[in-house]
Design a protein around this motif. Structure first.
Motif, PDB file in Angstrom:
ATOM      1  N   GLY A 152      42.794  42.399  33.400  1.00 33.49           N
ATOM      2  CA  GLY A 152      44.148  42.244  33.961  1.00 33.49           C
ATOM      3  C   GLY A 152      44.603  43.319  34.917  1.00 33.49           C
ATOM      4  O   GLY A 152      45.310  43.043  35.881  1.00 33.49           O
ATOM      5  N   THR A 153      44.262  44.580  34.637  1.00 33.45           N
ATOM      6  CA  THR A 153      44.601  45.679  35.573  1.00 33.45           C
ATOM      7  C   THR A 153      43.333  46.501  35.850  1.00 33.45           C
ATOM      8  O   THR A 153      43.333  47.721  35.729  1.00 33.45           O
ATOM      9  CB  THR A 153      45.732  46.586  35.026  1.00 33.45           C
TER      10      THR A 153
ATOM     11  N   CYS B 106      46.573  36.953  27.168  1.00 31.76           N
ATOM     12  CA  CYS B 106      45.886  38.159  26.687  1.00 31.76           C
ATOM     13  C   CYS B 106      45.880  38.183  25.164  1.00 31.76           C
ATOM     14  O   CYS B 106      44.867  38.500  24.528  1.00 31.76           O
ATOM     15  CB  CYS B 106      46.582  39.418  27.199  1.00 31.76           C
TER      16      CYS B 106
ATOM     17  N   VAL C   9      41.274  37.635  33.765  1.00 32.48           N
ATOM     18  CA  VAL C   9      42.662  37.546  34.251  1.00 32.48           C
ATOM     19  C   VAL C   9      42.712  37.650  35.787  1.00 32.48           C
ATOM     20  O   VAL C   9      42.261  38.637  36.368  1.00 32.48           O
ATOM     21  CB  VAL C   9      43.516  38.685  33.641  1.00 32.48           C
TER      22      VAL C   9
ATOM     23  N   ASN D  65      44.197  45.402  29.699  1.00 30.31           N
ATOM     24  CA  ASN D  65      45.129  45.800  30.758  1.00 30.31           C
ATOM     25  C   ASN D  65      46.322  46.590  30.218  1.00 30.31           C
ATOM     26  O   ASN D  65      46.642  46.545  29.032  1.00 30.31           O
ATOM     27  CB  ASN D  65      45.565  44.574  31.561  1.00 30.31           C
TER      28      ASN D  65
ATOM     29  N   VAL E 135      48.388  36.353  38.372  1.00 30.27           N
ATOM     30  CA  VAL E 135      47.634  36.058  37.145  1.00 30.27           C
ATOM     31  C   VAL E 135      47.928  34.638  36.645  1.00 30.27           C
ATOM     32  O   VAL E 135      47.508  34.277  35.553  1.00 30.27           O
ATOM     33  CB  VAL E 135      47.949  37.086  36.030  1.00 30.27           C
TER      34      VAL E 135
ATOM     35  N   VAL F 263      49.445  46.139  30.996  1.00 27.52           N
ATOM     36  CA  VAL F 263      50.690  45.365  30.872  1.00 27.52           C
ATOM     37  C   VAL F 263      50.914  44.962  29.418  1.00 27.52           C
ATOM     38  O   VAL F 263      52.010  45.101  28.878  1.00 27.52           O
ATOM     39  CB  VAL F 263      50.639  44.097  31.762  1.00 27.52           C
ATOM     40  N   THR F 264      49.857  44.481  28.774  1.00 33.47           N
ATOM     41  CA  THR F 264      50.028  43.831  27.467  1.00 33.47           C
ATOM     42  C   THR F 264      49.235  44.519  26.364  1.00 33.47           C
ATOM     43  O   THR F 264      49.025  43.937  25.301  1.00 33.47           O
ATOM     44  CB  THR F 264      49.586  42.351  27.556  1.00 33.47           C
TER      45      THR F 264
ATOM     46  N   SER G 241      54.956  36.746  29.620  1.00 33.81           N
ATOM     47  CA  SER G 241      53.719  37.341  30.125  1.00 33.81           C
ATOM     48  C   SER G 241      52.869  37.821  28.955  1.00 33.81           C
ATOM     49  O   SER G 241      53.385  38.433  28.020  1.00 33.81           O
ATOM     50  CB  SER G 241      54.058  38.523  31.039  1.00 33.81           C
ATOM     51  N   GLY G 242      51.591  37.518  28.997  1.00 32.25           N
ATOM     52  CA  GLY G 242      50.684  38.119  28.030  1.00 32.25           C
ATOM     53  C   GLY G 242      50.251  37.231  26.884  1.00 32.25           C
ATOM     54  O   GLY G 242      49.433  37.641  26.068  1.00 32.25           O
TER      55      GLY G 242
HETATM   56  C1  LIG Z   1      51.375  40.304  34.615  1.00 33.77           C
HETATM   57  C2  LIG Z   1      50.010  40.875  34.544  1.00 33.77           C
HETATM   58  N1  LIG Z   1      49.441  41.471  35.635  1.00 33.77           N
HETATM   59  C3  LIG Z   1      48.231  41.940  35.387  1.00 33.77           C
HETATM   60  S1  LIG Z   1      47.718  41.681  33.794  1.00 33.77           S
HETATM   61  C4  LIG Z   1      49.180  40.902  33.407  1.00 33.77           C
HETATM   62  C5  LIG Z   1      49.460  40.394  32.040  1.00 33.77           C
HETATM   63  C6  LIG Z   1      49.333  38.923  31.896  1.00 33.77           C
HETATM   64  O1  LIG Z   1      48.122  38.406  32.251  1.00 33.77           O
END
Ligand SMILES: Cc1ncsc1CCO
Ligand SMILES: Nc1ncnc2c1ncn2[C@@H]1O[C@H](COP(=O)(O)OP(=O)(O)OP(=O)(O)O)[C@@H](O)[C@H]1O
Ligand SMILES: [Mg+2]
Length: 266
Positions: A67-68, A197, A96, A25, A140, A27-28, A193-194
């Motif tokens: 995640g995304t 991941c 995720v 994703n 998530v 984000v991370t 967050s993350g």
């Molecule tokens: C906040 C978030 N949204 C989608 S992926 C992600 C990172 C943590 O799972």
């Protein structure tokens, strides 16, 4: 499965420095690249359908993280995952947000149908949903399980034919028969967050050098959790914790794991 095996796997990881191919994703993605390096492996993020299967040929493990997700990315994941299966490269799947939307749940179920996944690494809510045992997910985040964590993780492993690594205060790693509980970790890991991941990236790194995905996944969560414990000892809040988490995983030694692993085979 014991602390000595965790230590030996960390040594092997640092000696061999496997490539860990991620489709992950936005984000991370940078955290995943750098935590992979701190664990001792080498990351590459490659998701175009035109190259995802080609890249996996050089890898020791493939990490798929939805995640995304978008439909094109899922197609790339399927191409890379099928090629990984042909080559015997272990696949780690992070579902995720499974359960939060139909797109996520269906993408995970499709990947599990079409790709032989070695380790399914999710939080409690995600694993509960995939086990069909009443997990709840908002966005998530896990909103918890309806039933017993060990029974839920075992049911998910048997239903999906994977090793399940279910993260929480105590992580449950199981293939449906064998169960390893990992006690290492710190609540600060849930304030950022993350970390889930990143846990998948560390699992990918260890699974690349392990003969048994269950042992690799459990050792990875011991190492990541232990780094979290060390990091919490010097952090002032979530962001200094984040920096310390990378540093402490990088500094972690096989001797630390031999002395400080908290795992229980049940
Ligand atoms: C906040 C978030 N949204 C989608 S992926 C992600 C990172 C943590 O799972
Ligand atoms: N309360 C806790 N105590 C100790 N360790 C924890 C705790 N909560 C999470 N962890 C650890 O944090 C890591 C991430 O697990 P978590 O279940 O929070 O993932 P996640 O919710 O999917 O993460 P994210 O979506 O933010 O990437 C795991 O290594 C887990 O062991
Ligand atoms: Mg969390």
């Amino acid at each position: 499965m014991d602390a000595k095996i965790c230590a030996a796997l960390l040594s092997r990881l640092r000696e061999t420095r496997p490539l860990v191919h991620h489709i992950t994703n936005t984000v991370t993605i940078n955290d995943c690249a750098n935590i992979t390096i701190c664990a001792g492996a080498a990351p590459v993020m490659a998701e175009a359908a035109e190259e995802s299967a080609e890249m996996v040929a050089a890898a020791g493990a493939l990490v798929l993280n939805i995640g995304t997700l978008n439909p094109a990315q899922v197609e790339s994941m399927l191409l890379a995952g099928k090629r990984a299966n042909e080559l015997g490269v272990p696949v780690v799947l992070d579902p995720v947000g499974a359960g939060a939307t139909a797109l996520r749940t269906e993408a995970v179920l499709r990947i599990l149908r079409e790709v032989k996944v070695a380790v399914l690494k999710g939080n409690a809510g995600e694993i509960g949903v995939l086990a069909g045992m009443g997990g709840k997910v908002r966005g998530v985040d896990s909103c918890g399980l309806a039933g017993d964590p060990v029974e839920t993780a075992k049911a998910c492993a048997l239903a999906t034919g994977t090793v399940v690594a279910m993260t929480d205060e105590t992580d449950v790693v199981t293939d449906g028969n064998r169960v390893v509980l990992v006690g290492n970790g710190h609540v600060m890991m849930d304030r950022l967050s993350g970390t889930g991941c990143m846990a998948s990236s560390v699992v990918g790194s260890f699974v690349a050098v392990a003969d048994d995905p269950l042992v690799g996944a459990a050792a990875a969560l011991v190492a990541f959790g232990r780094a979290g414990e060390h990091a919490a000892a010097c952090a002032r809040g979530p962001y200094s914790f984040r920096t310390a988490l990378f540093d402490e995983l990088y500094r972690l030694t096989p001797e630390d794991l031999e002395e400080e692993a908290r795992l229980e085979v049940v």
